[in-house]
Write an enzyme that holds these catalytic residues in place. Structure first.
Site, PDB file in Angstrom:
ATOM      1  N   PRO A  16      -4.910   5.275   0.267  1.00 50.77           N
ATOM      2  CG  PRO A  16      -6.777   6.253   1.278  1.00 50.77           C
ATOM      3  CD  PRO A  16      -6.371   5.287   0.218  1.00 50.77           C
ATOM      4  CG  MET A  17      -1.924   2.502   2.855  1.00 51.65           C
ATOM      5  SD  MET A  17      -0.884   1.121   2.344  1.00 51.65           S
ATOM      6  CE  MET A  17      -0.219   1.721   0.804  1.00 51.65           C
ATOM      7  CD  GLN A  70      -8.734   8.790   3.503  1.00 53.33           C
ATOM      8  OE1 GLN A  70      -7.845   8.597   4.324  1.00 53.33           O
ATOM      9  NE2 GLN A  70      -9.431   7.806   2.964  1.00 53.33           N
ATOM     10  CB  CYS A 100      -9.758   5.071   9.859  1.00 54.46           C
ATOM     11  SG  CYS A 100      -8.373   4.719  10.957  1.00 54.46           S
ATOM     12  CE  LYS A 139      -9.461   3.012   1.588  1.00 52.80           C
ATOM     13  NZ  LYS A 139      -9.103   2.757   2.988  1.00 52.80           N
ATOM     14  N   GLY A 201      -9.035  -4.239  -0.588  1.00 52.19           N
ATOM     15  CA  GLY A 201      -8.856  -5.281   0.423  1.00 52.19           C
ATOM     16  C   GLY A 201      -8.203  -6.519  -0.132  1.00 52.19           C
ATOM     17  N   GLY A 224      -3.385  -1.314  -1.456  1.00 48.44           N
ATOM     18  CA  GLY A 224      -2.662  -0.738  -0.322  1.00 48.44           C
ATOM     19  C   GLY A 224      -1.368  -1.485  -0.060  1.00 48.44           C
ATOM     20  NE  ARG A 225      -2.877  -4.949   3.976  1.00 45.59           N
ATOM     21  CZ  ARG A 225      -3.582  -5.982   4.410  1.00 45.59           C
ATOM     22  NH1 ARG A 225      -3.176  -6.626   5.479  1.00 45.59           N
ATOM     23  NH2 ARG A 225      -4.675  -6.369   3.788  1.00 45.59           N
TER      24      ARG A 225
HETATM   25  C1  FMN Z   1       0.014   1.331   7.161  1.00 40.71           C
HETATM   26  C2  FMN Z   1      -1.416   1.583   6.759  1.00 40.71           C
HETATM   27  C3  FMN Z   1      -1.955   2.851   6.878  1.00 40.71           C
HETATM   28  C4  FMN Z   1      -3.271   3.110   6.480  1.00 40.71           C
HETATM   29  N1  FMN Z   1      -3.759   4.392   6.528  1.00 40.71           N
HETATM   30  C5  FMN Z   1      -4.965   4.670   5.950  1.00 40.71           C
HETATM   31  C6  FMN Z   1      -5.402   6.005   5.788  1.00 40.71           C
HETATM   32  O1  FMN Z   1      -4.709   6.966   6.144  1.00 40.71           O
HETATM   33  N2  FMN Z   1      -6.621   6.204   5.197  1.00 40.71           N
HETATM   34  C7  FMN Z   1      -7.411   5.154   4.769  1.00 40.71           C
HETATM   35  O2  FMN Z   1      -8.492   5.380   4.216  1.00 40.71           O
HETATM   36  N3  FMN Z   1      -7.012   3.888   4.926  1.00 40.71           N
HETATM   37  C8  FMN Z   1      -5.806   3.621   5.467  1.00 40.71           C
HETATM   38  N4  FMN Z   1      -5.371   2.341   5.529  1.00 40.71           N
HETATM   39  C9  FMN Z   1      -6.207   1.265   4.963  1.00 40.71           C
HETATM   40  C10 FMN Z   1      -5.857   1.040   3.482  1.00 40.71           C
HETATM   41  O3  FMN Z   1      -6.144   2.168   2.708  1.00 40.71           O
HETATM   42  C11 FMN Z   1      -6.658  -0.154   2.932  1.00 40.71           C
HETATM   43  O4  FMN Z   1      -8.016   0.119   3.055  1.00 40.71           O
HETATM   44  C12 FMN Z   1      -6.345  -1.445   3.678  1.00 40.71           C
HETATM   45  O5  FMN Z   1      -4.960  -1.601   3.902  1.00 40.71           O
HETATM   46  C13 FMN Z   1      -6.851  -2.660   2.879  1.00 40.71           C
HETATM   47  O6  FMN Z   1      -6.266  -2.689   1.615  1.00 40.71           O
HETATM   48  P1  FMN Z   1      -5.002  -3.645   1.269  1.00 40.71           P
HETATM   49  O7  FMN Z   1      -5.395  -5.035   1.639  1.00 40.71           O
HETATM   50  O8  FMN Z   1      -4.792  -3.452  -0.209  1.00 40.71           O
HETATM   51  O9  FMN Z   1      -3.853  -3.172   2.089  1.00 40.71           O
HETATM   52  C14 FMN Z   1      -4.081   2.058   5.970  1.00 40.71           C
HETATM   53  C15 FMN Z   1      -3.524   0.770   5.873  1.00 40.71           C
HETATM   54  C16 FMN Z   1      -2.223   0.536   6.244  1.00 40.71           C
HETATM   55  C17 FMN Z   1      -1.651  -0.857   6.086  1.00 40.71           C
END
Ligand code: FMN
Length: 333
Positions: A16-17, A70, A100, A139, A201, A224-225
């Site tokens: 979720p992002m 979520q 978050c 989460k 992560g 995510g990213r």
């Molecule tokens: C732009 C952005 C928005 C995010 N929004 C959410 C969100 O709405 N809900 C959530 O659980 N995590 C959110 N996250 C966290 C990501 O879900 C994830 O836990 C975090 O980026 C680490 O994973 P990654 O290294 O694969 O990016 C967000 C991250 C980013 C970069």
């Protein structure tokens, strides 16, 4: 892993992002092999206030299943109400955001703020489970800071409350997105509970996906990213895990093709103006590493006509291929 009737081995899940994991981007990732999709976090207070803008975040397409909504919040009653409203949308999963790190969210006791009050987290998980017939997942992060890592207790607690899976972003709240995630907690969590555990992560490449499964024994990985930079990661990771090699090499043509497909989905689901506007944050992901990207991105930002954007992207593809030919650079990266 099993979550309700969902049964997927080695699931690779889109994270979720906020402002990123919207319907068009989720469809792009689904078509490239993402096994489960989640919405961005949806504010429980906004939902119970009946905010149209907040409710719209729960809209999804049947093509997305298995699909999760979520929700987040620091109050039991609004989280219960929000879970009921999420349930009415008929998703496959309702997920609780307990990770978050953003100041405004944790100040309200929501997101990672719940890690400071585990009894409240337990009450919220129980209330959400009571309010929906859908499987509930959670989460979270390892803990608030390095001195208060209670993730094994949290896993036992959410399992005891009835949650059907747990995603762990292997950082503390204090770390935000900085520092290395610590995956060494995952085997300890796996030993303590039976519910599926998804790891999150810094998973950026197909090799990272493979390594995370192999080293942690987790049931799913959440990207995510890495998916913003490379939505093909889902397909590539599956190829890598099956054959030890990535077969999908992403050419310039493919990048531009997918970028245009995404733009069209964005316009289809959000209308011309919003669709075009919200697509802007994705151009750097699709064109990353190619010559003259910042210049063409600026140009794309200035265009307000879909056909003109498509034409600029197609021209960029031709220009890039020509440049690569001249410099003898491989066309696939
Ligand atoms: C732009 C952005 C928005 C995010 N929004 C959410 C969100 O709405 N809900 C959530 O659980 N995590 C959110 N996250 C966290 C990501 O879900 C994830 O836990 C975090 O980026 C680490 O994973 P990654 O290294 O694969 O990016 C967000 C991250 C980013 C970069």
């Amino acid at each position: 892993m099993k979550i309700g009737t969902i049964d997927i081995a080695n699931a690779i899940v889109l994270a979720p992002m906020e402002d990123v994991s919207d319907l068009p981007f989720r469809l792009v990732c689904k078509r490239l092999g993402a096994d489960i999709l989640y919405t961005e976090f949806v504010n429980s207070e906004g939902l119970v206030r009946n905010s149209e803008k907040t409710k719209r975040k729960m809209i999804f397409s049947e093509e997305e299943r298995p699909f999760g909504i979520q929700i987040y919040g620091g109050e039991e009653s609004s989280m219960e109400g929000a879970a009921r409203m999420a349930d009415e949308m008929n998703p496959d999963i309702v997920d609780i955001n307990a990770g978050c790190w953003v100041k405004n969210v944790v100040l309200h006791g929501a997101g990672a703020g719940l890690l400071k009050d585990l009894p409240k987290m337990e009450r919220i998980v129980s209330s959400v489970i009571k309010a929906t017939n859908k499987p509930v997942t959670v989460k979270t992060r390892l803990g608030w800071d390095e001195n208060s890592i209670r993730i094994v207790d949290v896993a036992k607690m959410v399992e005891g409350a009835g949650a059907q899976a747990l995603t762990v972003h292997c950082r503390t709240r204090e770390q935000g997105h900085k520092g290395d995630p610590d995956y060494s907690w995952i085997p300890k969590i796996k030993e303590a509970v039976k519910i599926p555990i998804m790891v999150n992560g810094n998973i950026f490449t197909p090799e990272d996906v493979h390594r995370t499964f192999a080293e942690t024994g987790c049931d799913g990985v959440m990207v995510g990213r890495g998916a913003i930079e490379n939505p093909w990661i889902f397909k590539q990771a599956k190829e890598f895990m099956q054959t030890g090699q990535v077969q999908t090499h992403v050419t310039v043509e493919e990048r531009v093709r997918l970028c245009i497909e995404h733009l069209k989905l964005s316009v289809q689901y959000k209308g011309d103006r919003t669709g075009m506007f919200e697509m802007r944050k994705h151009y750097s992901g699709y064109l990353r590493g190619l010559p003259n990207v910042s210049k063409v991105r600026m140009e794309l930002m200035g265009l307000t006509d879909i056909e003109a954007i498509v034409n600029r992207l197609l021209l960029f593809k031709d220009e890039t291929l020509l440049l690569m030919e001249e410099k003898d650079v491989p066309a696939a990266v």
